[in-house]
Design a protein around this motif. Structure first.
Motif, short mmCIF file in Angstrom:
data_model
loop_
_atom_site.label_atom_id
_atom_site.label_comp_id
_atom_site.label_asym_id
_atom_site.label_seq_id
_atom_site.Cartn_x
_atom_site.Cartn_y
_atom_site.Cartn_z
N GLY A 11 3.74 -7.49 7.44
CA GLY A 11 2.83 -6.47 7.97
C GLY A 11 1.45 -6.60 7.41
N ARG A 12 0.78 -5.46 7.32
CA ARG A 12 -0.60 -5.41 6.81
C ARG A 12 -0.57 -4.67 5.48
N MET A 13 -1.16 -5.29 4.46
CA MET A 13 -1.18 -4.67 3.14
C MET A 13 -2.06 -3.43 3.14
N VAL A 14 -1.56 -2.36 2.52
CA VAL A 14 -2.27 -1.09 2.43
C VAL A 14 -2.35 -0.70 0.96
N VAL A 15 -3.53 -0.31 0.52
CA VAL A 15 -3.70 0.18 -0.85
C VAL A 15 -2.87 1.46 -0.98
N LEU A 16 -2.13 1.59 -2.08
CA LEU A 16 -1.23 2.73 -2.24
C LEU A 16 -1.96 4.07 -2.10
N GLY A 17 -3.19 4.14 -2.58
CA GLY A 17 -3.97 5.38 -2.47
C GLY A 17 -4.29 5.78 -1.04
N ASP A 18 -4.11 4.84 -0.09
CA ASP A 18 -4.37 5.13 1.33
C ASP A 18 -3.12 5.54 2.09
N VAL A 19 -1.99 5.60 1.42
CA VAL A 19 -0.74 6.03 2.06
C VAL A 19 -0.84 7.53 2.34
N PRO A 20 -0.56 7.97 3.59
CA PRO A 20 -0.72 9.39 3.92
C PRO A 20 0.43 10.27 3.41
N ASP A 21 0.72 10.13 2.13
CA ASP A 21 1.74 10.94 1.47
C ASP A 21 1.30 11.07 0.01
N PRO A 22 1.00 12.30 -0.44
CA PRO A 22 0.45 12.46 -1.79
C PRO A 22 1.38 11.97 -2.91
N VAL A 23 2.68 12.05 -2.72
CA VAL A 23 3.61 11.59 -3.76
C VAL A 23 3.39 10.11 -4.05
N PHE A 24 3.21 9.32 -2.99
CA PHE A 24 2.96 7.89 -3.16
C PHE A 24 1.49 7.61 -3.47
N ALA A 25 0.58 8.23 -2.71
CA ALA A 25 -0.85 7.95 -2.85
C ALA A 25 -1.36 8.27 -4.25
N GLN A 26 -0.81 9.30 -4.88
CA GLN A 26 -1.27 9.70 -6.22
C GLN A 26 -0.46 9.03 -7.34
N GLY A 27 0.47 8.14 -6.98
CA GLY A 27 1.24 7.42 -7.98
C GLY A 27 2.23 8.28 -8.73
N MET A 28 2.70 9.37 -8.11
CA MET A 28 3.64 10.27 -8.79
C MET A 28 4.98 9.60 -9.07
N GLY A 30 5.25 6.16 -9.08
CA GLY A 30 4.88 4.94 -9.77
C GLY A 30 3.74 4.29 -9.00
N HIS A 31 3.22 3.19 -9.51
CA HIS A 31 2.11 2.51 -8.85
C HIS A 31 2.59 1.21 -8.21
N GLY A 32 1.83 0.75 -7.22
CA GLY A 32 2.17 -0.48 -6.51
C GLY A 32 1.25 -0.66 -5.31
N ALA A 33 1.84 -0.92 -4.15
CA ALA A 33 1.09 -1.13 -2.92
C ALA A 33 2.00 -0.73 -1.76
N ALA A 34 1.49 -0.85 -0.54
CA ALA A 34 2.28 -0.51 0.64
C ALA A 34 2.02 -1.52 1.74
N PRO A 117 5.90 4.58 9.76
CA PRO A 117 6.81 3.52 9.28
C PRO A 117 6.32 2.78 8.03
N ILE A 118 5.19 3.19 7.45
CA ILE A 118 4.63 2.47 6.31
C ILE A 118 5.66 2.34 5.18
N VAL A 119 5.59 1.23 4.44
CA VAL A 119 6.58 0.92 3.40
C VAL A 119 5.90 0.86 2.02
N PRO A 120 5.94 1.97 1.25
CA PRO A 120 5.45 1.91 -0.12
C PRO A 120 6.40 1.09 -1.00
N VAL A 121 5.82 0.30 -1.90
CA VAL A 121 6.57 -0.51 -2.86
C VAL A 121 5.97 -0.19 -4.22
N VAL A 122 6.74 0.45 -5.09
CA VAL A 122 6.19 0.89 -6.37
C VAL A 122 7.10 0.54 -7.54
N VAL A 123 6.47 0.38 -8.70
CA VAL A 123 7.22 0.21 -9.94
C VAL A 123 7.54 1.62 -10.42
#
Length: 153
Positions: A11-28, A30-34, A117-123
């Protein structure tokens, strides 16, 4: 020791902070990418090798030998689907290799239900964004199995 984390889907890489879900976008969690996946049925693969610590139809966690847990979450709010649109190929507790198929993800079905359908991937539990070195370029295409980021843990 750094942990290389692979893209579980293309797919297309998305910066985690741009994910339209605050739990992921704010790194609650963990941090990573989407990754914003193509609108087709995909097989999500293990982002790292290790043990399949947690397996749900819409998400999974792989724990490396170095005890780094990597969460792959297939879509936003997809837990509400109770497995609809997902087919698991392994059992919780199974050993996995990086790139091994884990879940088939019916992206068009998820989109048809009005979900993102975005896929967050976090540690998991990574509190320091600086410990994640994203190697994929924002908005660039990425192949499943290509390096997405390196976790310095």
């Amino acid at each position: 020791m750094p942990t290389k984390v692979l893209a579980p889907v293309p797919g297309r890489m998305v910066v985690l902070g741009d994910v339209p879900d605050p739990v992921f976008a704010q790194g609650m969690v963990g941090h990573g990418a989407a990754i914003d996946p193509p609108r087709e049925v995909l097989t999500a693969v293990a982002p790292v090798g290790g043990t399949l610590l947690k397996l749900m139809p819409h998400a999974y966690v792989v724990l490396t030998e170095a005890k780094v847990g990597v969460l792959v979450h297939l879509g936003l709010d997809t837990v509400a689907l109770k497995g609809q649109g997902f087919t698991t190929h392994l059992q919780q507790g199974d050993p996995v290799s990086a790139g091994q198929p884990v879940i088939t993800y019916d992206v068009p079905a998820i989109v048809a239900m009005g979900l993102n359908p975005i896929v967050p991937v976090v540690v998991m539990d990574e509190r320091e964004a600086a410990n994640i070195a994203v190697t994929a370029a924002p908005d660039a295409p990425i192949a499943a199995g290509a390096e997405l980021f390196v976790a310095n843990r």
